[in-house]
Design an enzyme around this catalytic site. Structure first.
Site, PDB file in Angstrom:
ATOM      1  N   TYR A   6       0.860  -1.184   0.000  1.00 52.43           N
ATOM      2  CA  TYR A   6       0.000   0.000   0.000  1.00 52.43           C
ATOM      3  C   TYR A   6       0.895   1.233   0.000  1.00 52.43           C
ATOM      4  O   TYR A   6       1.819   1.325   0.814  1.00 52.43           O
ATOM      5  CB  TYR A   6      -0.896   0.012   1.254  1.00 52.43           C
TER       6      TYR A   6
ATOM      7  N   GLU B 166      -3.201   7.416  -4.355  1.00 53.64           N
ATOM      8  CA  GLU B 166      -3.139   6.171  -3.585  1.00 53.64           C
ATOM      9  C   GLU B 166      -3.041   4.979  -4.527  1.00 53.64           C
ATOM     10  O   GLU B 166      -3.760   4.925  -5.516  1.00 53.64           O
ATOM     11  CB  GLU B 166      -4.405   6.037  -2.726  1.00 53.64           C
TER      12      GLU B 166
END
Ligand code: GDP
Ligand code: MN
Length: 376
Positions: free
Chosen positions: A101, A185
């Site tokens: 992530y 993101e």
């Protein structure tokens, strides 16, 4: 403004970040053709501007072109967390070895960005962050310095990412600054079984204030935004549609938000947020009122204005003008206070429109608007 995954993917590609081959369509038959072109087996991904699509059934593997068509047909037209699926992206499947992530998010309070990264990416990232916060690194990024290779290395080390992801972190920062984004993101960023580092999903939020210097914003815009929101934006009004029945108009975001709270406190639900801004003209007031009155969910309208730069008589003129041009069929409660309030009230009093009620305090106005929404 949030981008769709396929738009984020396109940006990543332009900035030299590896992404799977993919194509978007709104047609199941076309999905079959695209799947064939991508080698047969594809991941079919619902294009909606919300996360958690995988868990909601919006990300599915199709074994061959016929299955891709069937899956596209199943997903198109459904709803993911309240977002209608109008398009799917067909992507070449990737064999994943590990999922990471990474994100950059604007930290408004601190006046800088925050790099958030974890070696345990994927659909359970929220769970990881909640139960084992130590598995998620948070590194401040000074916007003036940006993500240098030293900063990228710091993030990689703190999160326990493979060293080769440092290059991706630098490129993602280039996406952020180059496109004027406030959020970038990637979840998951993956290492494939063949050792490539690839962005398998992307979320990008662009800074609307930078519209003027970003040539592509027009084409990035979603043609399916709420038509009233689009109409308001075209007139330079800050308008957000909400679920309730009391239309709310005020001057200044703070006052409008307080008004929403007071309406809710009266047991009613605001139908929208509409800020005519400081220094609003009669025309802005009248445009704003037209927008709110044309919302079929609205059953009463509360206009709450504290005159400062915007004088109350100007606002009253705008209301009168709106009443003359749009056929008002819903009751209006108007509370004017501050600069030129008496003159504003007199303007409305003289017009004596049967649907316009005046109130002197915000509470009184909200109570009345709530009651009128109940009985109309
Ligand atoms: P989200 O649920 O909206 O975040 O959608 P994602 O695009 O992140 O997909 C959810 C999950 O599906 C990912 O975390 C992956 O585990 C899985 N996934 C997506 N694309 C692929 C792929 O090409 N191959 C494999 N093996 N898994 C994938
Ligand atoms: Mn994801």
């Amino acid at each position: 403004m949030d981008l769709y995954e396929h738009q984020a993917r396109q940006l990543f590609e332009e900035y030299g970040i590896l992404v799977p081959r993919a194509e978007v369509t709104d047609s199941p038959r076309r999905a079959r053709v695209i799947a064939r072109g991508l080698g047969g087996r594809v991941v079919v991904k619902a294009q909606v501007r919300t996360g958690g699509r995988g868990k909601a059934g919006g990300v599915r593997l199709a074994e061959d072109p016929a299955a891709a068509e069937r899956t596209a047909r199943q997903i198109l037209g459904t709803d993911i967390k309240g977002h209608p699926v109008r398009a799917v992206m067909l992507a070449q499947p990737v064999d994943i070895e590990s999922e990471f992530y990474v994100s950059y998010v604007l930290d408004r309070a601190a006046g800088r960005f925050l790099a958030i990264a974890s070696a345990e990416g994927g659909t359970e990232i929220e769970e990881v962050a909640a139960t084992r916060p130590e598995a998620v690194a948070r590194i401040p990024v000074d916007p003036a310095e940006g993500v240098t290779s030293a900063k990228a290395t710091e993030i990689v080390r703190a999160a326990g990412l493979p060293p080769r992801t440092a290059d991706i972190l630098i490129r993602l920062w280039q996406v952020l600054t180059g496109e004027d984004a406030v959020l970038v993101e990637v979840n998951p960023l993956v290492r494939t079984t063949r050792g490539q580092i690839m962005a398998l999903d992307g979320k990008v939020t662009l800074d609307d204030n930078a519209r003027f210097r970003q040539a592509r914003r027009g084409e990035q815009e979603d043609p399916h935004t709420d038509p009233l929101e689009a109409a308001a934006a075209a007139r330079g009004i800050d308008y957000v549609k909400l679920d309730g029945e009391v239309g709310v108009i005020g001057n200044g975001a703070g006052l409008v938000m307080a008004t929403l709270d007071v309406v809710a406190g009266c047991g009613a639900r605001p139908a929208n947020f509409l800020d005519i801004g400081g220094g609003a003209s009669a025309r802005i007031m009248s445009d704003g009122l037209s927008v709110v009155l044309s919302d079929p969910d609205v059953r009463s309208v509360l206009v709450n204005v504290f005159g400062g730069i915007t004088a109350c008589d100007t606002v009253a003129d705008g209301i009168v003008r709106a009443l003359d041009t749009v056929r008002a069929t819903k009751p209006l409660v108007v509370r004017l206070d501050g600069n030129n309030a008496a003159r504003g009230r007199a303007v409305l009093g003289d017009r004596a429109h049967p649907l316009v009620h005046q109130a002197t305090t915000m509470d009184e106005a909200a109570r009345l608007a709530a009651r009128l929404a109940d009985t109309t």
